[in-house]
Design a protein around this motif. Structure first.
Motif, short mmCIF file in Angstrom:
data_model
loop_
_atom_site.label_atom_id
_atom_site.label_comp_id
_atom_site.label_asym_id
_atom_site.label_seq_id
_atom_site.Cartn_x
_atom_site.Cartn_y
_atom_site.Cartn_z
N TRP A 45 0.85 -1.19 0.00
CA TRP A 45 0.00 0.00 0.00
C TRP A 45 0.88 1.24 0.00
O TRP A 45 2.05 1.20 0.39
CB TRP A 45 -0.89 -0.01 1.24
CG TRP A 45 -2.23 0.66 1.05
CD1 TRP A 45 -2.79 1.07 -0.11
CD2 TRP A 45 -3.16 0.95 2.08
NE1 TRP A 45 -4.03 1.61 0.12
CE2 TRP A 45 -4.29 1.55 1.46
CE3 TRP A 45 -3.18 0.77 3.45
CZ2 TRP A 45 -5.40 1.96 2.17
CZ3 TRP A 45 -4.30 1.17 4.16
CH2 TRP A 45 -5.39 1.76 3.53
N ASN A 46 0.31 2.37 -0.43
CA ASN A 46 1.07 3.61 -0.47
C ASN A 46 0.93 4.41 0.82
O ASN A 46 1.14 5.62 0.84
CB ASN A 46 0.63 4.48 -1.67
CG ASN A 46 -0.84 4.82 -1.62
OD1 ASN A 46 -1.56 4.41 -0.71
ND2 ASN A 46 -1.30 5.56 -2.61
N ARG A 47 0.56 3.72 1.90
CA ARG A 47 0.48 4.35 3.22
C ARG A 47 1.09 3.43 4.27
O ARG A 47 1.11 2.21 4.10
CB ARG A 47 -0.97 4.66 3.60
CG ARG A 47 -1.55 5.88 2.89
CD ARG A 47 -2.87 6.28 3.48
NE ARG A 47 -3.94 5.35 3.13
CZ ARG A 47 -5.17 5.42 3.60
NH1 ARG A 47 -5.50 6.36 4.46
NH2 ARG A 47 -6.09 4.56 3.23
N GLU A 48 1.56 4.00 5.36
CA GLU A 48 2.12 3.20 6.44
C GLU A 48 1.02 2.39 7.12
O GLU A 48 -0.11 2.86 7.30
CB GLU A 48 2.78 4.11 7.48
CG GLU A 48 3.38 3.36 8.66
CD GLU A 48 3.99 4.27 9.70
OE1 GLU A 48 5.21 4.49 9.67
OE2 GLU A 48 3.22 4.77 10.56
N LEU A 49 1.35 1.15 7.49
CA LEU A 49 0.45 0.31 8.26
C LEU A 49 0.97 0.25 9.69
O LEU A 49 2.07 -0.25 9.94
CB LEU A 49 0.38 -1.10 7.67
CG LEU A 49 -0.24 -1.22 6.27
CD1 LEU A 49 -0.16 -2.66 5.78
CD2 LEU A 49 -1.69 -0.75 6.27
N SER A 50 0.21 0.79 10.63
CA SER A 50 0.66 0.84 12.02
C SER A 50 -0.05 -0.22 12.85
O SER A 50 -1.17 -0.65 12.53
CB SER A 50 0.40 2.23 12.61
OG SER A 50 -0.98 2.55 12.53
N GLY A 51 0.61 -0.64 13.90
CA GLY A 51 0.03 -1.65 14.80
C GLY A 51 -0.17 -3.00 14.15
O GLY A 51 -1.07 -3.75 14.52
N THR A 52 0.69 -3.35 13.20
CA THR A 52 0.57 -4.61 12.48
C THR A 52 1.27 -5.73 13.25
O THR A 52 2.35 -5.53 13.80
CB THR A 52 1.21 -4.49 11.08
OG1 THR A 52 0.57 -3.43 10.36
CG2 THR A 52 1.09 -5.77 10.30
N TYR A 53 0.63 -6.91 13.31
CA TYR A 53 1.29 -8.04 13.97
C TYR A 53 0.86 -9.34 13.31
O TYR A 53 -0.13 -9.41 12.56
CB TYR A 53 0.97 -8.08 15.46
CG TYR A 53 -0.47 -8.36 15.82
CD1 TYR A 53 -0.89 -9.66 16.10
CD2 TYR A 53 -1.41 -7.35 15.90
CE1 TYR A 53 -2.21 -9.93 16.45
CE2 TYR A 53 -2.72 -7.60 16.24
CZ TYR A 53 -3.12 -8.90 16.52
OH TYR A 53 -4.44 -9.16 16.84
N ALA A 54 1.65 -10.38 13.55
CA ALA A 54 1.37 -11.71 13.03
C ALA A 54 0.94 -12.62 14.17
O ALA A 54 1.46 -12.51 15.28
CB ALA A 54 2.60 -12.29 12.33
N GLU A 55 0.01 -13.50 13.88
CA GLU A 55 -0.45 -14.50 14.85
C GLU A 55 -0.48 -15.85 14.15
O GLU A 55 -0.95 -15.97 13.02
CB GLU A 55 -1.84 -14.16 15.38
CG GLU A 55 -2.40 -15.19 16.35
CD GLU A 55 -3.81 -14.86 16.82
OE1 GLU A 55 -4.37 -15.64 17.62
OE2 GLU A 55 -4.35 -13.82 16.38
N MET A 56 0.03 -16.88 14.82
CA MET A 56 0.03 -18.22 14.25
C MET A 56 -0.64 -19.20 15.20
O MET A 56 -0.38 -19.19 16.41
CB MET A 56 1.44 -18.69 13.93
CG MET A 56 1.48 -20.06 13.24
SD MET A 56 3.14 -20.59 12.73
CE MET A 56 3.46 -19.47 11.36
#
Length: 400
Positions: free
Chosen positions: A268-279
């Motif tokens: 995307w052309n914008r910052e993604l904040s608060g992103t995390y991965a869950e498995m």
């Protein structure tokens, strides 16, 4: 009190600084009133320096939890420390989810004068969940939108957990799709399944709408026997915001801590904040045997970032395990179905239909297409050789 407030302020300011990890991320405990359970967790120190730590307890189960150590120190050469907490299950809890959280805080260092704190404190947490079944039939569910795929189709997936003490006999979902102008443009219905008490299963349906790119909204009505549950999710068509480039597990030993390095790309052309991965990893019965998360990350526009998550493989046997990877950002989530090929000294992460991380080196002839072509070439060579021998004999006969 002033020092505690200062520590909490530093914790809030410590974004994208992850000198420590913790595993497991979450432990589920059955509700057996009046019983106790002792649970081990591991603090991982990736910071090559001496550090002091404090252990805090919070959540509505905080009065039922005690820890083996309320503070401790780790030297620069110590990579991990094992601790325990004990939970005493209360005799009476209301139906629903009850949580406890054991928070490990890496304390900032003090300056030489005045006892002031220097630097930022970092905190990680392991959770304990106790779920009390509801009387009768009760469903807990969420709506995930996967895709869009290359052909523009999206898959609506609804994980459903039967949280009542009675089984759910018929479970399905009717999903309405709305445009950004709140106009209903299509409707689809998932498959129908049965879910026993305490089980988790999924209903799903693929939708390929002939619609222009843009934002859309899915409104699902989950129908389980005579009851319903409303779910909503916004999604975008025409762009895949966050993509998984690779998943790597290095220096693994079965029974130890697995460090998953998940390389993701923000398209995307914008910052993604608060992103995390869950498995989530499942056993051979389809039950969740492990559930762990990465810290949160802010990923710049049109860039890549590595997310790190830890899994404690103690007690796990070698074999192939189904797993689900969730990428969470804002109100959105992407889901990838994976398989973990776990051996004594490595983990191969295999995607359904494609390989996410390379496994052991394989022969060229492990590809079935190559095998078919090779067999065909060999047959052609044999046929040509026989034809040559036949023609040679025939020509010799004529010369006589």
């Amino acid at each position: 009190m002033k020092k505690i407030s200062l520590i909490l302020l530093f914790i809030l300011l410590a974004t994208n600084v992850f000198a420590i990890g913790i595993t497991p991320g979450k432990t589920d405990v059955d509700y057996n009133p009046g019983t106790s359970r002792e649970i081990e967790f591991i603090v991982i120190n990736t910071d090559a320096q001496d550090s002091d730590f404090a252990v805090l307890i919070q959540g509505d189960l905080n009065e039922s939890i005690s820890v083996s150590e309320v503070s401790f120190k780790m030297l620069a050469g110590e990579s991990e420390k094992k601790l325990k907490y004990k939970i005493d299950i209360p005799n009476s809890l209301s139906p629903g989810l009850h949580k406890g959280e054991i928070v490990v805080v890496q304390l900032p260092k003090k300056s030489g004068t005045g006892g002031a704190f220097i630097g930022a404190a970092v905190a990680v947490a392991t959770q304990v969940h106790v779920f009390v079944l509801y009387p009768g039939k009760y469903a807990e569910a969420s709506l995930d939108v996967l895709g869009p795929d290359a052909d523009g189709s999206v898959t609506f997936v609804i994980p459903v957990t039967s949280r009542g003490d009675l089984d759910l006999v018929r479970v399905r979902a009717d999903i309405d799709i709305y445009s950004s102008l709140n106009e209903k443009i299509d409707s689809v219905t998932t498959n129908q399944i049965e879910i026993k008490s305490g089980e988790r299963k999924e209903v799903a349906v693929v939708w390929k709408g002939d619609v222009p790119p843009g934002p859309y909204r899915a409104v699902a009505t989950l129908v389980y026997d005579e009851q319903t549950l409303k779910l909503e999710r916004e999604f975008d068509l025409g762009q895949q915001v966050l993509d998984v480039s690779s998943i790597v597990v290095n220096d693994f030993s079965l029974g130890g801590i697995a460090k998953f390095e998940i390389l993701v790309e923000n398209k995307w052309n914008r910052e993604l904040s608060g992103t995390y991965a869950e498995m989530q990893i499942y056993n051979n019965k389809g039950e969740v045997m492990a559930d762990f998360k990465s810290p949160t990350y802010d990923i710049s526009a049109l860039s890549k970032s590595v997310m790190v998550a830890f899994w404690d493989s103690e007690g796990v046997k070698a074999g192939v395990y189904d797993a689900t990877l969730f990428l969470r950002y804002g109100s959105k989530s992407d889901q990838r179905e994976l398989q973990l090929d776990v051996s004594n000294n490595r983990i191969n992460v295999i995607g359904i239909g494609y390989v996410i991380s390379e496994g052991s080196s394989s022969s060229l002839f492990s590809n079935p297409i190559v095998v078919v072509l090779a067999v065909g070439i060999v047959l052609l060579i044999i046929v040509n050789a026989l034809w040559f021998i036949f023609l040679r004999k025939k020509l010799k006969g004529r010369s006589k």
